[in-house]
Write a protein that holds these residues in place. Structure first.
Motif, PDB file in Angstrom:
ATOM      1  N   GLU A   1       0.825  -1.204   0.000  1.00  0.00           N
ATOM      2  CA  GLU A   1       0.000   0.000   0.000  1.00  0.00           C
ATOM      3  C   GLU A   1       0.866   1.263   0.000  1.00  0.00           C
ATOM      4  O   GLU A   1       0.602   2.246   0.687  1.00  0.00           O
ATOM      5  CB  GLU A   1      -0.949   0.002   1.194  1.00  0.00           C
ATOM      6  N   GLY A   2       1.971   1.191  -0.765  1.00  0.00           N
ATOM      7  CA  GLY A   2       2.854   2.330  -0.922  1.00  0.00           C
ATOM      8  C   GLY A   2       3.898   2.501   0.151  1.00  0.00           C
ATOM      9  O   GLY A   2       4.787   3.345   0.034  1.00  0.00           O
ATOM     10  N   ALA A   3       3.845   1.720   1.220  1.00  0.00           N
ATOM     11  CA  ALA A   3       4.802   1.842   2.320  1.00  0.00           C
ATOM     12  C   ALA A   3       5.798   0.686   2.267  1.00  0.00           C
ATOM     13  O   ALA A   3       5.434  -0.445   1.935  1.00  0.00           O
ATOM     14  CB  ALA A   3       4.068   1.832   3.656  1.00  0.00           C
ATOM     15  N   PRO A   4       7.081   0.955   2.580  1.00  0.00           N
ATOM     16  CA  PRO A   4       8.091  -0.102   2.513  1.00  0.00           C
ATOM     17  C   PRO A   4       7.894  -1.147   3.607  1.00  0.00           C
ATOM     18  O   PRO A   4       7.564  -0.811   4.752  1.00  0.00           O
ATOM     19  CB  PRO A   4       9.409   0.656   2.709  1.00  0.00           C
ATOM     20  N   VAL A   5       8.084  -2.397   3.215  1.00  0.00           N
ATOM     21  CA  VAL A   5       7.948  -3.498   4.185  1.00  0.00           C
ATOM     22  C   VAL A   5       9.064  -4.501   3.970  1.00  0.00           C
ATOM     23  O   VAL A   5       9.666  -4.585   2.897  1.00  0.00           O
ATOM     24  CB  VAL A   5       6.587  -4.209   4.047  1.00  0.00           C
ATOM     25  N   VAL A   6       9.343  -5.245   5.034  1.00  0.00           N
ATOM     26  CA  VAL A   6      10.256  -6.388   4.977  1.00  0.00           C
ATOM     27  C   VAL A   6       9.393  -7.625   5.127  1.00  0.00           C
ATOM     28  O   VAL A   6       8.771  -7.842   6.166  1.00  0.00           O
ATOM     29  CB  VAL A   6      11.303  -6.329   6.112  1.00  0.00           C
ATOM     30  N   LEU A   7       9.313  -8.414   4.058  1.00  0.00           N
ATOM     31  CA  LEU A   7       8.458  -9.597   4.112  1.00  0.00           C
ATOM     32  C   LEU A   7       9.147 -10.710   4.919  1.00  0.00           C
ATOM     33  O   LEU A   7      10.328 -11.002   4.721  1.00  0.00           O
ATOM     34  CB  LEU A   7       8.145 -10.102   2.704  1.00  0.00           C
ATOM     35  N   THR A   8       8.392 -11.309   5.821  1.00  0.00           N
ATOM     36  CA  THR A   8       8.882 -12.427   6.623  1.00  0.00           C
ATOM     37  C   THR A   8       8.033 -13.661   6.334  1.00  0.00           C
ATOM     38  O   THR A   8       6.942 -13.561   5.754  1.00  0.00           O
ATOM     39  CB  THR A   8       8.820 -12.109   8.125  1.00  0.00           C
ATOM     40  N   ALA A   9       8.527 -14.816   6.712  1.00  0.00           N
ATOM     41  CA  ALA A   9       7.785 -16.059   6.476  1.00  0.00           C
ATOM     42  C   ALA A   9       6.433 -15.985   7.174  1.00  0.00           C
ATOM     43  O   ALA A   9       6.332 -15.475   8.290  1.00  0.00           O
ATOM     44  CB  ALA A   9       8.586 -17.256   6.988  1.00  0.00           C
ATOM     45  N   PRO A  10       5.376 -16.457   6.516  1.00  0.00           N
ATOM     46  CA  PRO A  10       4.041 -16.398   7.135  1.00  0.00           C
ATOM     47  C   PRO A  10       3.980 -17.279   8.386  1.00  0.00           C
ATOM     48  O   PRO A  10       4.690 -18.273   8.497  1.00  0.00           O
ATOM     49  CB  PRO A  10       3.116 -16.938   6.037  1.00  0.00           C
ATOM     50  N   VAL A  11       3.147 -16.872   9.323  1.00  0.00           N
ATOM     51  CA  VAL A  11       2.972 -17.636  10.557  1.00  0.00           C
ATOM     52  C   VAL A  11       2.179 -18.895  10.252  1.00  0.00           C
ATOM     53  O   VAL A  11       1.180 -18.854   9.534  1.00  0.00           O
ATOM     54  CB  VAL A  11       2.228 -16.781  11.616  1.00  0.00           C
TER      55      VAL A  11
END
Length: 295
Positions: A79-89
């Protein structure tokens, strides 16, 4: 102070190095979440995360159904904001852990486990049951509760002389007697015996279950059955049941081993029929007499 350049009173008081879009936050790469890869502009929904060549890869599917993999980690926009993707729970693992923790808080009978109070010294009250198998089943499901309350379970060798046994015990208000009787249904010999025995003392309570044997109080589904087999009259019920189950059934040792297997399927009160549960719980309530200072 004159702020002619609009920096404020202290330029170092703010995070002047923060990226224009803000700092990245960690987000689990849950299926269906739509993200954009910053370097390539590829935008798509998360369809899976897997380990490839020692590295975790997130697979994105765009609106045309095309899929592409990217290294899991920084470099995505949500949604336009930077994220660090992590493994799903693993939500199933989380739910399983929560279930295990709740189970650890409770005894096999479903009661909240008491951890800060030692078992009481045995009181004078007793619960009598017919036979070793009944006693072992009660111990497995209600043993923790009974130890906390200081109530001892003892075996009866049949109920034919029940009234006499009650007179010998001489129950009182503070030393009560609860008795669990097998196959207690109207019109049976056991019913007549119980009716006579109940007149002996107001401090005895006799309850039962309708089953030929306490084995039947274990839900048949625990053994992979829709219902317990019907054994014809004149045939040993326990030996007949073992034969119907395809287990060894010729000797008393076979019966003992068969019961151990059946008992081993019982994990908690939920594996027992409600009729037995109600009787045992009522007997425990009846014989559980609080110490004088708790009354």
């Amino acid at each position: 102070m004159n702020d002619r350049y609009g920096y404020g009173t202290d330029v170092l008081a703010t995070d002047w190095r923060a990226p224009r879009r803000g700092r990245a936050r960690e987000v689990a790469a849950d299926p269906g979440m739509v993200v954009e890869d910053v370097d390539t502009g590829w935008c798509g929904a998360v369809v899976g995360v897997e380990k490839v060549g020692g590295m975790q890869v997130v697979h994105l599917e765009d609106r045309r159904g095309r899929r592409k993999g990217f290294p899991l980690g920084p470099g995505f926009l949500l949604e336009g904001a930077p994220v660090v993707l992590t493994a799903p729970v693993d939500r199933r693992a989380v739910e399983r852990l929560a279930t295990e923790r709740e189970a650890a808080r409770r005894t096999a009978s479903g009661s909240v486990r008491v951890t800060d109070r030692p078992a009481r010294v045995a009181t004078g009250s007793r619960i009598w049951v017919e036979g070793r198998h009944d006693a072992e089943l009660v111990e497995k499901v209600w043993g923790d509760d009974l130890r906390v309350e200081g109530v001892v379970v003892e075996m009866l060798d049949g109920v034919d002389d029940l009234a006499s046994l009650i007179r010998s015990f001489a129950p009182t208000r503070d030393q009560r007697l609860g008795i669990l009787v097998d196959h207690l249904i109207p019109g049976t010999k056991e019913t007549r015996i119980v009716q006579e025995a109940e007149r002996v003392s107001p401090w005895v309570r006799i309850l039962g279950h309708p089953y030929v044997d306490v084995w039947q109080s274990v839900k048949p589904a625990r053994l992979g059955l829709d219902a317990w087999p019907v054994i014809e009259r004149g045939r040993s019920w326990k030996h007949g049941i073992l034969a119907e189950l395809g287990w060894a059934h010729r000797t008393q040792a076979d019966v003992a081993r068969g019961w151990k297997k059946i008992l081993g399927t019982v994990r908690s009160y939920s594996d027992l029929e409600p009729t037995l549960l109600a009787s045992v719980e009522e007997l425990i309530d009846f014989v559980t007499v609080p110490p004088p200072h708790e009354e």
